[in-house]
Design an enzyme around this catalytic site. Structure first.
Site, short mmCIF file in Angstrom:
data_model
loop_
_atom_site.label_atom_id
_atom_site.label_comp_id
_atom_site.label_asym_id
_atom_site.label_seq_id
_atom_site.Cartn_x
_atom_site.Cartn_y
_atom_site.Cartn_z
N SER A 52 -4.17 -7.21 -10.11
CA SER A 52 -3.93 -8.48 -10.79
C SER A 52 -3.15 -9.45 -9.93
O SER A 52 -3.13 -10.66 -10.19
CB SER A 52 -3.18 -8.23 -12.11
OG SER A 52 -1.91 -7.68 -11.87
N ALA A 63 -1.38 -4.21 -8.48
CA ALA A 63 -1.74 -4.92 -7.26
C ALA A 63 -3.07 -5.66 -7.42
O ALA A 63 -3.28 -6.71 -6.78
CB ALA A 63 -1.83 -3.95 -6.09
N ASP A 69 -4.03 6.00 -18.37
CA ASP A 69 -3.46 6.20 -17.03
C ASP A 69 -1.93 6.29 -17.07
O ASP A 69 -1.33 6.99 -16.26
CB ASP A 69 -3.89 5.05 -16.10
CG ASP A 69 -5.33 5.20 -15.64
OD1 ASP A 69 -5.96 6.21 -15.99
OD2 ASP A 69 -5.82 4.30 -14.93
N GLY A 70 -1.30 5.60 -18.02
CA GLY A 70 0.15 5.69 -18.13
C GLY A 70 0.61 7.09 -18.46
O GLY A 70 1.61 7.58 -17.92
N ASP A 109 7.83 -13.85 -6.77
CA ASP A 109 8.33 -13.23 -7.99
C ASP A 109 8.56 -11.74 -7.80
O ASP A 109 9.24 -11.10 -8.59
CB ASP A 109 7.32 -13.44 -9.13
CG ASP A 109 7.39 -14.84 -9.71
OD1 ASP A 109 8.23 -15.64 -9.26
OD2 ASP A 109 6.60 -15.15 -10.62
N ASN A 124 1.20 5.33 -8.27
CA ASN A 124 0.60 4.00 -8.20
C ASN A 124 1.29 3.08 -7.20
O ASN A 124 0.69 2.63 -6.23
CB ASN A 124 0.63 3.32 -9.57
CG ASN A 124 -0.66 3.49 -10.34
OD1 ASN A 124 -1.62 4.04 -9.84
ND2 ASN A 124 -0.67 3.01 -11.57
N ARG A 181 9.39 -14.96 -0.05
CA ARG A 181 9.95 -15.44 -1.31
C ARG A 181 8.83 -15.41 -2.34
O ARG A 181 7.78 -16.01 -2.14
CB ARG A 181 10.53 -16.84 -1.18
CG ARG A 181 11.74 -16.92 -0.24
CD ARG A 181 12.29 -18.34 -0.20
NE ARG A 181 12.83 -18.72 -1.50
CZ ARG A 181 12.68 -19.93 -2.04
NH1 ARG A 181 11.97 -20.86 -1.42
NH2 ARG A 181 13.21 -20.21 -3.22
#
Length: 288
Positions: A193, A191, A73-74, A177, A147, A175
């Site tokens: 994961s 999304a 996919d990359g 990561d 994506n 707030r």
């Protein structure tokens, strides 16, 4: 009337060991069907294949009417983003691991490709995201994504705080990561994961998913794709934004990332009888 092709581009995950023989077989197969074949320039250089024209992505977009992408996919993401404005349909042959959008198994490429060339295939369009980074009202970066658009905290810093708005409406200060704005295609990528739901590709919506939020009540939310999503950096050092594989680092407080639906779409071709649900069953191992 069935779609007929004349000139096919081949793109490969050129750093993958042993990919040259597969690409050569596919190229020979296409030529045996009376088609012109060109290679993406980096693929040609990395594999040493010299029997076919090596063209830039822009040249492929202007001269070809089908692209066969061999890899994961990359590999597909970067090439699909470049081809979207040309409207060229893409066929993905999976030499990676998951392969939600390069969905033809490498061992079945021949039996899948022959009917496609004869015009016996499914056509699917996928929405894309486009956006920009604004600093003091001026755009300093822009990009397309199939994506997702991801805002992340710095590598050694704490959380990033983002002011989230949709259209003219304020949503919340979050707030975390980081924060993911994903297309339906991207709902099975990062999304997923981060705890987001899987969205069918035909849904006209975006997924907003916080990454490890400080407040557990900050949950993923599905939004209509008719409005603009705005993410303003309120706090946090060395935050970055990523449009699929295009990155901008060291965002400043007050920088705003805007995300909206692109006017471009990506067209995928699938073998006749292809099913999105069958892809999910196979890739996520939803077996009885």
């Amino acid at each position: 009337m069935a779609e007929r092709f004349r000139h096919v581009a081949i793109v490969g995950k050129h750093q993958a060991p042993g990919i040259r023989p597969v690409l050569e077989e596919i190229a020979e197969f296409l030529c045996s069907h009376g088609l012109d074949v060109s290679l993406e320039a980096d693929t040609a250089q990395a594999t040493g294949m010299t029997d076919y024209d090596a063209l830039s992505n822009d040249e492929l977009g202007r001269r070809c009417d089908l692209a066969v992408v061999v890899g994961g996919d990359g590999t597909m993401l970067g090439f699909a983003r470049d081809m979207a404005r040309h409207g060229i349909p893409l066929l993905g042959i999976n030499q990676g691991r998951l392969g939600f959008i390069t969905d033809i198994p490498i061992e079945r490429w021949r039996e899948a490709l022959a009917p496609v060339l004869a015009g016996d295939h499914e056509v699917e369009s996928r929405a894309m995201l486009e956006g920009a980074v604004l600093r003091d009202g001026e755009s300093i970066f822009s990009g397309l994504a199939l994506n997702d658009v991801v805002v992340s905290r710095g590598g050694t810093a704490g959380m990033v705080e983002l002011k989230v708005s949709v259209g003219e409406q304020f949503v919340a200060n979050m707030r975390a990561d980081g924060l993911i704005v994903a297309s339906p295609t991207g709902s099975t990528a990062y999304a997923l994961s981060a705890g987001g739901p899987i969205m069918h590709p035909s849904i006209a919506g975006w997924l907003l998913a916080p990454i490890a939020p400080h407040t557990l009540s900050n949950r993923p939310i599905v939004l209509p794709d008719s409005g603009e999503v705005r993410l303003e950096i309120v706090a946090g050092r060395d935050a970055s934004v990523n449009f699929d594989m295009q990155s901008l680092t060291s965002l400043l407080h007050g920088d705003t990332i805007t995300v909206r639906r692109s006017q471009h779409q990506v067209r995928f071709l699938h073998p006749k009888g292809w099913s999105y649900y069958a892809t999910l069953r196979r890739k996520l191992r939803w077996y009885l």
